[in-house]
Enzyme design. Structure first.
Site, short mmCIF file in Angstrom:
data_model
loop_
_atom_site.label_atom_id
_atom_site.label_comp_id
_atom_site.label_asym_id
_atom_site.label_seq_id
_atom_site.Cartn_x
_atom_site.Cartn_y
_atom_site.Cartn_z
N HIS A 20 0.84 -1.20 0.00
CA HIS A 20 0.00 0.00 0.00
C HIS A 20 0.87 1.25 0.00
CE1 HIS A 20 -3.63 2.40 1.28
NE2 HIS A 20 -2.65 3.20 1.71
N GLU A 21 1.78 1.35 0.97
CA GLU A 21 2.63 2.54 1.05
C GLU A 21 3.59 2.60 -0.13
OE1 GLU A 21 1.76 4.75 3.00
OE2 GLU A 21 0.45 3.51 4.25
N HIS A 71 1.91 4.36 -2.91
CA HIS A 71 2.04 5.81 -2.76
C HIS A 71 3.42 6.27 -3.24
CE1 HIS A 71 -1.66 6.84 -0.78
NE2 HIS A 71 -1.42 6.10 0.30
N HIS A 98 3.68 6.61 -6.90
CA HIS A 98 2.99 7.83 -7.31
C HIS A 98 3.96 9.02 -7.20
CE1 HIS A 98 -1.21 9.99 -7.13
NE2 HIS A 98 -0.57 10.21 -8.26
#
Length: 703
Positions: free
Chosen positions: A495-496, A499, A502
């Site tokens: 999940h992180e 990020h 991104h």
């Protein structure tokens, strides 16, 4: 006489320059970073460096703003918007490091300093946003934007800056401006105090066990970790804390119900006690301060203010999503509860009432019975260094990027590692810091942040690449074993890492539009999208090997992971919905709150609650996301993004989960564009259509 004045002025100027050179020689923030890729020289920074650097940063930005407002030329994008976008580089550099370390590596001295610096920076930000001459120039450019041949990205930057000023009080007059300043100062201090209290309350508690029989049911990994924690704290026996790697295994496996109850109550009554860490009044003040700011700016409530710049746009759309999820998942959630309760009564008798401190324990027993799988069974296959290789390898397989650890890049703690990231053509892409384990100076949870955003120099074309960090609180290694993760921790990692992609793939001209600088309910798409890989066999087989034997994870065990992936999924969904309802209840208020925080909370999320309510517990007092973080009137965005991520991943499932063409499209249309366009335009360009809830319902087995 005039010559004497000139001599004095020259002398004073010389003295000032000498003084500034001394400061620069002593303060690493005021020097050029002589580090690989200009990374932060953490090894040179001391607490006493922050305040003078912040004050110097404020002074420099004031000069930069004055240069804009004193310009006698007709306001244009080039002489107003561009210099404003580039202003405050030093202040941004210092405040970024300070703010990030306040979460990842804080101490009492830093927290005391924050009480000085946060209001100082808030006041400076208000001085800029309420600068009438500056706003007049920005407004002129905005009103005449059709007269300039601006690119779409320049138009978006202009619109964001204009709206940013308007939403930060630029249109206020007279006393209202001063009132706005005071409310912002108060909000800054309240959020700081809320977070400090939560961290202190978490760190102050420990459950000390001295009798080995009381450890019944706990896995060896949890017992070893508790023994090491006790040793670190100078305590005999075993110590369990409210940190997730300690709390979750205890609530899941400890046989002694009384101890589960004790730990549950400690966790769920954080910041409600009659001590200096109580957040009950701070919750009220935060809610009322945000309401006052919103209404001063002309909005009926704080949610209306926040949602104006979200994909959802208004509270009606948020409630529509939350109610859709309630309707779709509630029947299944009640069946899940009944099934867990039946098992508990089978073991404890028909009169047994399943309470929240029993939920994880009996849910795990049911999961074991149905699927013969649990976190401890999987841990040996999820050794952190291999997991890291697997996650990095996934990015290599999808996007062609590679990672190389560089010990020459300074870090802020021995736990932290720094990597150079290279694109598929071998060119330098980014720096990535990884910080995996809990410690006293780190707040709970997991997050991604940046120490430097990406941007492009319009004159030279040089692409200034970003420095990204992912911070987590994973199971620590012990003297006997390396760090062995749970499947939940792997999902948190990817999940992180989503990020971070991104941030690392950012390719915008302007820093304020790059990377994760997007609408709040869009920012979770890249992260939640990556979670889909965590249970895919093809991904698990790339790294999941037994830490002792080197044997790959058996296919049969992977199938059980897949089969159990929707276990209690409806309960989990309603839990998230309940948080969204609580958030919206606080921030759709149109009148100040003066009531009972606990009673209001229970009423706000009642229709999403499956487990019995427990007197004295309170989520709001520790709900940092919506009170001290950026999720005020925005917690729904996790579910909003989940709809997007399920829809997006369905294309990968259709074309192949490692399909490089689909991945290239995802990078080009989602990950690299930042906030340069409206997120729905970006999403439709990738997916070819607007998202629907259908893919999520199908993935969760609801439909």
């Amino acid at each position: 006489m005039a010559s004497i004045k000139i001599m004095i002025k020259v002398r004073l100027t010389f003295i000032f320059l000498c003084f500034m050179s001394i400061i620069q020689a002593q303060n690493p923030f005021l020097e050029e970073y002589a580090t690989p890729h200009g990374t932060v020289p953490f090894n040179k920074i001391k607490t006493e460096h922050y305040e003078p650097a912040v004050r110097e940063g404020i002074r420099r930005q004031k000069e930069e703003i004055d240069a804009i407002t004193h310009n006698t030329e007709v306001p244009t994008f080039a002489n107003t918007i561009l210099p404003y976008e580039k202003s405050g580089e030093l202040l941004q550099r210092v405040s970024t490091v300070f703010g990030n370390l306040l979460s990842a590596e804080t101490n009492d001295e830093m927290q005391e300093l924050a009480k000085v610096l946060m209001p100082l920076m808030s006041e400076h930000a208000n001085n800029i946003s309420l600068n009438e001459d500056l706003f007049a120039r920005i407004k002129t450019v905005y009103q005449h934007r059709d007269e300039e041949a601006l690119t779409p990205e320049q138009n978006k930057l202009l619109e964001d800056i204009y709206q940013g000023f308007a939403r930060n009080g630029a249109n206020l007059q007279g006393e209202d401006k001063e009132k706005y300043r005071e409310l912002c100062r108060e909000l800054s201090l309240l959020t700081l105090q809320f977070g400090e209290n939560n961290l202190k309350e978490t760190n102050d508690y420990q459950l000390v066990i001295t009798e080995k029989e009381q450890l019944s049911g706990l896995p060896e990994s949890a017992i070893e970790a508790a023994a090491e924690t006790a040793q670190e704290k100078g305590v005999e026996g075993w110590v369990f804390t409210l940190q997730a790697p300690s709390y979750i295994p205890f609530m899941t496996y400890a046989d002694l119900r009384d101890l589960r109850h004790e730990l549950y109550m400690a966790y769920n009554t954080k910041c409600t006690h009659d001590n200096a860490n109580n957040n009950l009044e701070i919750v009220k003040k935060l809610v009322n301060t945000r309401l006052a700011i919103a209404q001063l700016l002309g909005y009926k409530d704080y949610a209306s203010y926040q949602l104006e710049e979200r994909m959802a746009q208004n509270s009606e759309s948020v409630y529509k999503l939350l109610n859709q999820l309630l309707e779709a998942y509630t029947p299944t959630a009640h069946r899940e509860y009944a099934e867990v309760e039946a098992l508990a009564r089978e073991e404890q008798g028909e009169d047994f009432q399943l309470m929240p401190w029993d939920w994880s324990y009996y849910s795990q027993k049911l999961k074991d019975r149905k699927f013969n799988i649990n976190s401890e069974m999987l841990r040996p296959y999820f050794e952190l260094s291999r997991v890291k290789e697997g996650v990095f390898g996934l990015a290599t397989r999808l996007y062609g990027i590679t990672f190389r650890k560089n010990p020459e890049i300074p870090v802020y703690h021995n736990d932290v590692e720094a990597y150079e990231v290279f694109d598929k053509d071998g060119s330098y892409l980014a720096v990535l810091y990884t910080d995996f384990h809990p410690r006293a100076g780190k707040r709970s949870g997991a997050w991604m942040t940046s120490y430097k955003d990406q941007w492009i120099d319009e004159k030279t074309g040089k692409n200034s690449r970003p420095h990204i960090s992912i911070v987590m609180n994973f199971t620590k290694p012990t003297q006997e074993k390396p760090a062995l993760l749970t499947l939940d921790e792997i999902e948190t990692f990817v999940h992180e890492f989503g990020h971070s992609l991104h941030g690392m793939f950012a390719n915008s001209t302007y820093a304020s539009l790059s990377g994760t600088n997007v609408y709040w309910d869009f920012v979770e798409l890249p992260s939640q999208f990556m979670e889909n890989f965590a249970t895919e066999k093809e991904f698990l087989h790339t790294f999941a090997r037994h830490y002792q034997t080197g044997e790959p994870i058996p296919d049969e065990l992977v199938q059980r992971i897949k089969d159990s992936s929707n276990f209690n999924v409806a309960y989990a969904c309603l839990r998230q919905v309940s948080f969204g309802l609580l958030d919206m209840a606080w921030y759709t208020r149109t009148t100040p709150f003066e009531g009972d925080v606990m009673a209001y909370e229970k009423q706000a999320w009642a229709k999403a609650q499956i487990l019995p309510a427990v007197e004295g517990t309170c989520m709001s007092t520790q709900f940092s996301h919506i009170f001290a973080g950026g999720y005020a009137a925005g917690y729904y965005s996790y579910k909003w993004a989940e709809v997007l991520d399920a829809d997006a991943f369905s294309l990968f499932k259709e074309k192949g989960i490692f399909n490089t063409e689909v991945a290239a499209s995802f990078r080009e249309n989602i990950l690299s564009k930042g906030g340069t366009e409206h997120p729905m335009m970006l999403y439709k360009r990738f997916r070819g259509q607007e998202p629907t809830i259908e893919a999520l319902l199908k993935r969760n087995g609801i439909k």
